[in-house]
Design an enzyme around this catalytic site. Structure first.
Site, PDB file in Angstrom:
ATOM      1  N   SER A 199       0.821  -1.210   0.000  1.00 41.67           N
ATOM      2  CA  SER A 199       0.000   0.000   0.000  1.00 41.67           C
ATOM      3  C   SER A 199       0.854   1.259   0.000  1.00 41.67           C
ATOM      4  CB  SER A 199      -0.948   0.048   1.195  1.00 41.67           C
ATOM      5  OG  SER A 199      -0.775  -0.990   2.076  1.00 41.67           O
ATOM      6  N   HIS A 223      -2.922  -3.161  -5.871  1.00 42.41           N
ATOM      7  CA  HIS A 223      -3.321  -2.740  -4.532  1.00 42.41           C
ATOM      8  C   HIS A 223      -4.800  -3.043  -4.310  1.00 42.41           C
ATOM      9  CE1 HIS A 223      -3.921   0.678  -1.428  1.00 42.41           C
ATOM     10  NE2 HIS A 223      -3.552  -0.424  -0.832  1.00 42.41           N
ATOM     11  N   GLU A 255      -6.108  -0.794  -7.297  1.00 37.81           N
ATOM     12  CA  GLU A 255      -5.227   0.197  -7.927  1.00 37.81           C
ATOM     13  C   GLU A 255      -4.087  -0.585  -8.567  1.00 37.81           C
ATOM     14  OE1 GLU A 255      -5.395   4.343  -5.395  1.00 37.81           O
ATOM     15  OE2 GLU A 255      -4.248   2.721  -4.519  1.00 37.81           O
ATOM     16  N   ASN A 258      -4.772   6.421  -0.949  1.00 46.20           N
ATOM     17  CA  ASN A 258      -4.178   6.717   0.354  1.00 46.20           C
ATOM     18  C   ASN A 258      -3.530   8.092   0.392  1.00 46.20           C
ATOM     19  OD1 ASN A 258      -5.049   4.418   1.571  1.00 46.20           O
ATOM     20  ND2 ASN A 258      -3.165   3.261   1.207  1.00 46.20           N
TER      21      ASN A 258
HETATM   22  P1  NAD Z   1      -0.999  -9.549   7.726  1.00 43.61           P
HETATM   23  O1  NAD Z   1      -0.009  -9.247   8.797  1.00 43.61           O
HETATM   24  O2  NAD Z   1      -2.396  -9.827   8.091  1.00 43.61           O
HETATM   25  O3  NAD Z   1      -0.486 -10.803   6.884  1.00 43.61           O
HETATM   26  C1  NAD Z   1       0.818 -10.946   6.406  1.00 43.61           C
HETATM   27  C2  NAD Z   1       1.082 -12.445   6.244  1.00 43.61           C
HETATM   28  O4  NAD Z   1       2.294 -12.611   5.532  1.00 43.61           O
HETATM   29  C3  NAD Z   1       1.227 -13.205   7.561  1.00 43.61           C
HETATM   30  O5  NAD Z   1       0.370 -14.321   7.572  1.00 43.61           O
HETATM   31  C4  NAD Z   1       2.690 -13.650   7.574  1.00 43.61           C
HETATM   32  O6  NAD Z   1       2.876 -14.914   8.189  1.00 43.61           O
HETATM   33  C5  NAD Z   1       2.966 -13.722   6.082  1.00 43.61           C
HETATM   34  N1  NAD Z   1       4.382 -13.593   5.762  1.00 43.61           N
HETATM   35  C6  NAD Z   1       5.282 -12.705   6.235  1.00 43.61           C
HETATM   36  N2  NAD Z   1       6.486 -12.913   5.661  1.00 43.61           N
HETATM   37  C7  NAD Z   1       6.344 -13.959   4.803  1.00 43.61           C
HETATM   38  C8  NAD Z   1       7.212 -14.656   3.929  1.00 43.61           C
HETATM   39  N3  NAD Z   1       8.478 -14.302   3.847  1.00 43.61           N
HETATM   40  N4  NAD Z   1       6.709 -15.673   3.218  1.00 43.61           N
HETATM   41  C9  NAD Z   1       5.432 -16.031   3.317  1.00 43.61           C
HETATM   42  N5  NAD Z   1       4.551 -15.414   4.126  1.00 43.61           N
HETATM   43  C10 NAD Z   1       5.004 -14.391   4.865  1.00 43.61           C
HETATM   44  O7  NAD Z   1      -0.896  -8.346   6.694  1.00 43.61           O
HETATM   45  P2  NAD Z   1      -2.033  -7.784   5.708  1.00 43.61           P
HETATM   46  O8  NAD Z   1      -2.842  -6.797   6.425  1.00 43.61           O
HETATM   47  O9  NAD Z   1      -2.681  -8.928   5.025  1.00 43.61           O
HETATM   48  O10 NAD Z   1      -1.147  -6.980   4.674  1.00 43.61           O
HETATM   49  C11 NAD Z   1      -0.381  -7.615   3.690  1.00 43.61           C
HETATM   50  C12 NAD Z   1       0.019  -6.608   2.633  1.00 43.61           C
HETATM   51  O11 NAD Z   1      -1.137  -6.017   2.080  1.00 43.61           O
HETATM   52  C13 NAD Z   1       0.859  -5.457   3.148  1.00 43.61           C
HETATM   53  O12 NAD Z   1       1.781  -5.098   2.158  1.00 43.61           O
HETATM   54  C14 NAD Z   1      -0.156  -4.338   3.348  1.00 43.61           C
HETATM   55  O13 NAD Z   1       0.398  -3.052   3.266  1.00 43.61           O
HETATM   56  C15 NAD Z   1      -1.075  -4.600   2.177  1.00 43.61           C
HETATM   57  N6  NAD Z   1      -2.431  -4.078   2.313  1.00 43.61           N
HETATM   58  C16 NAD Z   1      -3.106  -4.215   3.487  1.00 43.61           C
HETATM   59  C17 NAD Z   1      -4.417  -3.734   3.579  1.00 43.61           C
HETATM   60  C18 NAD Z   1      -5.217  -3.912   4.861  1.00 43.61           C
HETATM   61  O14 NAD Z   1      -6.268  -3.268   4.977  1.00 43.61           O
HETATM   62  N7  NAD Z   1      -4.801  -4.754   5.783  1.00 43.61           N
HETATM   63  C19 NAD Z   1      -5.001  -3.134   2.474  1.00 43.61           C
HETATM   64  C20 NAD Z   1      -4.296  -3.052   1.286  1.00 43.61           C
HETATM   65  C21 NAD Z   1      -3.008  -3.524   1.220  1.00 43.61           C
END
Ligand code: NAD
Length: 698
Positions: free
Chosen positions: A411, A432, A444, A482
């Site tokens: 993001s 995104h 996005e 954002n």
């Molecule tokens: P989260 O913490 O819920 O999940 C991340 C997952 O990735 C975890 O299960 C972790 O075990 C896994 N992980 C970490 N390192 C890893 C690796 N090396 N190999 C395999 N798995 C691995 O995070 P999230 O909220 O799902 O966010 C994930 C991405 O999405 C981020 O880049 C975030 O910025 C983006 N994002 C989040 C949102 C939101 O609202 N949460 C919205 C849009 C984008």
């Protein structure tokens, strides 16, 4: 060119509409239809007229580019009236979709036959309109008030089979090998031989008998929340309810008047704007003629909040998906959550059990990255940490097949900094998604400096296949959504320091039409995440010197108040129920005093004005930097990803409707009052002069 052909055999005339792709009722079609109706009426040997279509569908709607403009004759009304008064019975032969004005054309025919897999509907409400070609009257009188309410206020199509049960379709052609026009002429001949071709409609054209009028009020109550701020569905209920006591003709007159009110409403202008903006979004230089890759299998890396949703969205679209995470616990949690989501959809009736099972069976899990080696597209959704993402991309590059596309759901991060960790930066792109990703329609799409046109075009196609809308955004911090959220969030923070409270700002935004206020939303997302980002930005000196720093959010976090998950943030929580918090109010007063800001009374109206102007100015800056190509793209992002009420058309359309010059002057005034944060964007100045937003077309 002729849009409607006319032929005759054995006393049955056939008018065939040919106006691809959807046989819309544009002026050429209307002229052709009118000629056919008049000719059938005039020719003595014609006993009945069949109206059918070539191509993949029956008439699937009016020509919406004609809405809001003066009617060019013959209007649809003229055609419907000609059918209604003709002494020659007519038969609509429906295949594909009969929608809106197209369905109303069929409803004004004496009979309707349809192929079994055809669908019919009145989608006008989705554009802030209502059926305007007697649709409300036919539905009310043929199918009864409850069905009429459901069909016309939801805008969702119904199967021909259901419509047959309701009495709206007279005959179903169940054998697909049978030619529809032959079936229609056989149907007519059969009626002729029985002497039953003409139809006495006098009973249904009188006032509607035996209706329980309480259904209307009950329906209003049930939908009250959903229809907040919307005019069209309320008007439809009003017309249907009043029409029960009226004759068909009187009901038609009422409908016509109500339709015209809807047609000129700001709500309809907004929704039509979004309809066209959605069609434009995703058109980006180079993608038009680029070849696309076939994406059948997807890998999602990271089984957290986003990974789960993305995996589910892909499986629901029929792609085979492998979900990868470091630990089995995370994978199991994700699978249980996805199964739960499918079960909920089935229980709600929004998905058939067989479809849910089919989708679920397309999912597999693995804790080994090698599992992605055969996938066409790999979407990374691991922690938002550049080093973690870089290492994941390096590993992915080693195991993924050479033609595979690597996408990141970041993001905030620079796509190039991730792409450069691979030997295939041309195949790296940002996707995104928004949370919950299996529900939210927006994606996005961020092109890195080396992303190929082929990859962009493919991602566009994949996004469509997922049932989502792609908007291309430049590779700049915050992309589109954002970045704007940052700008108006900052302004909301200033407003707190100047005299407002979180609950006042949230109430004002809620009344404007946002389903959730800004501070309630922050509490839901978790304040610690933004806190970390803020600290990083401060350390890197990313905040311009002229930008005032509000310390309130930091103070709240320092108290361990991270929002809903800790039971308190801007609000206090019991479960998910938020209540205003006196300690926070005291803290805000203290922060204002520390900053030497004298608190004042701020009206809800000026809160909305300031927040909207902040959105618009930042949106215009985004256009200045070509992070977005069109104001419409920004509106699509805001209405599909950030809860901006679609009946207001998005922030940039709001500015257009408010008056670009007026908004520009207001922003100039803020600039004088509050300094350079408010420097008006170049494209806003230009837009104010031209009274339209500039478009940098693909
Ligand atoms: P989260 O913490 O819920 O999940 C991340 C997952 O990735 C975890 O299960 C972790 O075990 C896994 N992980 C970490 N390192 C890893 C690796 N090396 N190999 C395999 N798995 C691995 O995070 P999230 O909220 O799902 O966010 C994930 C991405 O999405 C981020 O880049 C975030 O910025 C983006 N994002 C989040 C949102 C939101 O609202 N949460 C919205 C849009 C984008």
């Amino acid at each position: 060119m002729s849009y409607v052909s006319y032929a005759k055999s054995n006393g049955i005339a056939v008018a065939r509409i040919d106006n691809p792709p959807i046989n819309a009722l544009s002026i050429g079609v209307r002229r052709g239809l009118m000629d056919a109706i008049e000719r059938a009426q005039a020719e003595d040997d014609v006993k009945a007229l069949v109206i059918a279509c070539t191509g993949r569908t029956f008439v699937a709607g009016a020509d919406i580019s004609e809405f809001g403009k003066p009617y060019e004759e013959p209007s649809l009304y003229k055609i419907l009236d000609a059918l209604g008064t003709s002494s020659k019975p007519s038969i609509a032969a429906i295949h594909g979709m009969a929608l809106g004005g197209g369905l109303e054309l069929a409803l004004s025919c004496t009979w309707r036959i349809a192929q079994l897999n055809a669908q019919i509907g009145q989608p006008e409400v989705k554009l802030g309109l209502m059926p305007g070609g007697y649709g409300t009257q036919w539905w009310l009188r043929l199918a009864g008030p409850q069905v009429a309410l459901n069909v016309t206020t939801s805008g969702n199509p119904a199967s021909a089979e259901r419509a047959h049960e309701w009495g709206v379709i007279d005959y179903l052609v169940t054998d697909h090998s049978v030619d529809l026009i032959s079936a229609a002429t056989d149907f007519a001949q059969d009626l002729i031989s029985k002497g039953a071709l003409a139809r006495d409609l006098s009973a249904i054209k009188g006032p509607v008998k035996d209706v329980d009028l309480s259904v209307f009020e009950a329906y209003r109550q049930k939908n009250q929340k959903k229809w907040r701020g919307l005019v069209a569905p309320q008007k439809i209920v009003e017309v249907l309810e009043a029409s029960c006591a009226l004759t068909f003709e009187e009901g038609c007159a009422l409908e016509k008047k109500a339709f015209q009110e809807c047609e000129h409403s700001p709500e309809s202008a907004s929704l039509r704007h979004l309809f066209f903006a959605e069609r434009e979004a995703g058109k980006v230089l180079g993608t038009h003629n680029a070849t696309t890759l076939d994406i059948k299998s997807v890998a999602v890396i990271g089984a957290g909040t986003m990974g789960q949703g993305i995996a589910q969205a892909c499986a629901s679209a029929g792609m085979s998906v492998v979900l990868v995470d470091r630990t089995y616990e995370a994978l199991e949690r994700a699978i249980v959550a996805i199964q739960g989501n499918y079960d909920t959809s089935v229980a709600r009736g929004s998905m058939a059990r067989a479809k849910a099972d089919r989708a679920f069976n397309l999912l597999s899990i693995s804790s080994d990255l090698v599992a992605v080696s055969k996938c066409d597209l790999i979407i990374e959704a691991v922690f938002e940490d550049l080093r973690v993402k870089q290492s994941v991309f390096k590993d992915l590059d080693a195991v993924a097949k050479p033609e595979a596309i690597l996408a990141t759901n970041t993001s905030t991060l620079d796509i190039d900094l991730v792409a450069n960790f691979t030997r295939r930066p041309q195949k790296v792109v940002g996707m995104h998604f928004f949370s919950p990703a299996h529900v939210m329609k927006l994606v996005e799409v961020i092109k890195g400096s080396k992303t190929s046109d082929e990859v962009s075009a493919t991602i566009l196609k994949v996004t469509k296949a997922l049932g989502k809308i792609a908007v291309f955004a430049g590779n700049e911090e915050g992309f589109i959504g954002n970045r704007i959220l940052g700008a108006y969030g900052r302004e909301a923070d200033y407003l707190l320091e100047e005299g407002a409270t979180p609950w006042q700002i949230d109430r004002a935004l809620n009344q404007f039409g946002f389903p959730m206020g800004l501070f309630a939303m922050r509490d839901m997302a978790g304040l610690d995440v933004i806190w970390r980002i803020r600290q990083e930005r401060e350390q890197k000196g990313m905040r311009p010197a002229y930008e005032r720093y509000s310390v309130l959010a930091d103070r709240i976090c320092e108290q361990g108040r991270f929002g809903q998950k800790t039971g308190s943030g801007y609000y206090k929580y019991e479960g998910r129920t938020a209540t205003p918090c006196p300690e926070i109010e005291a803290l805000i007063v203290q922060v204002s005093a520390d900053a030497g800001i004298e608190r004042r009374e701020i009206s809800d109206e000026s809160i909305v004005q300031r927040i909207m102007c902040a959105m618009v100015n930042e949106g215009a800056r985004i256009i200045d930097s070509r992070t977005a190509l069109r104001a419409g793209d920004i509106d699509i992002v805001y209405t599909n990803g950030y809860g901006f009420p679609s009946y207001r058309g998005g922030p940039m359309f709001w500015a257009l409707q408010t008056g670009l010059q007026k908004v520009y002057e207001q922003i100039q005034e803020y600039h004088r009052l509050y300094g350079d944060t408010w420097r008006p964007a170049q494209s806003l100045a230009e837009a104010a002069k031209a009274n339209q937003w500039p478009v940098y077309q693909a």
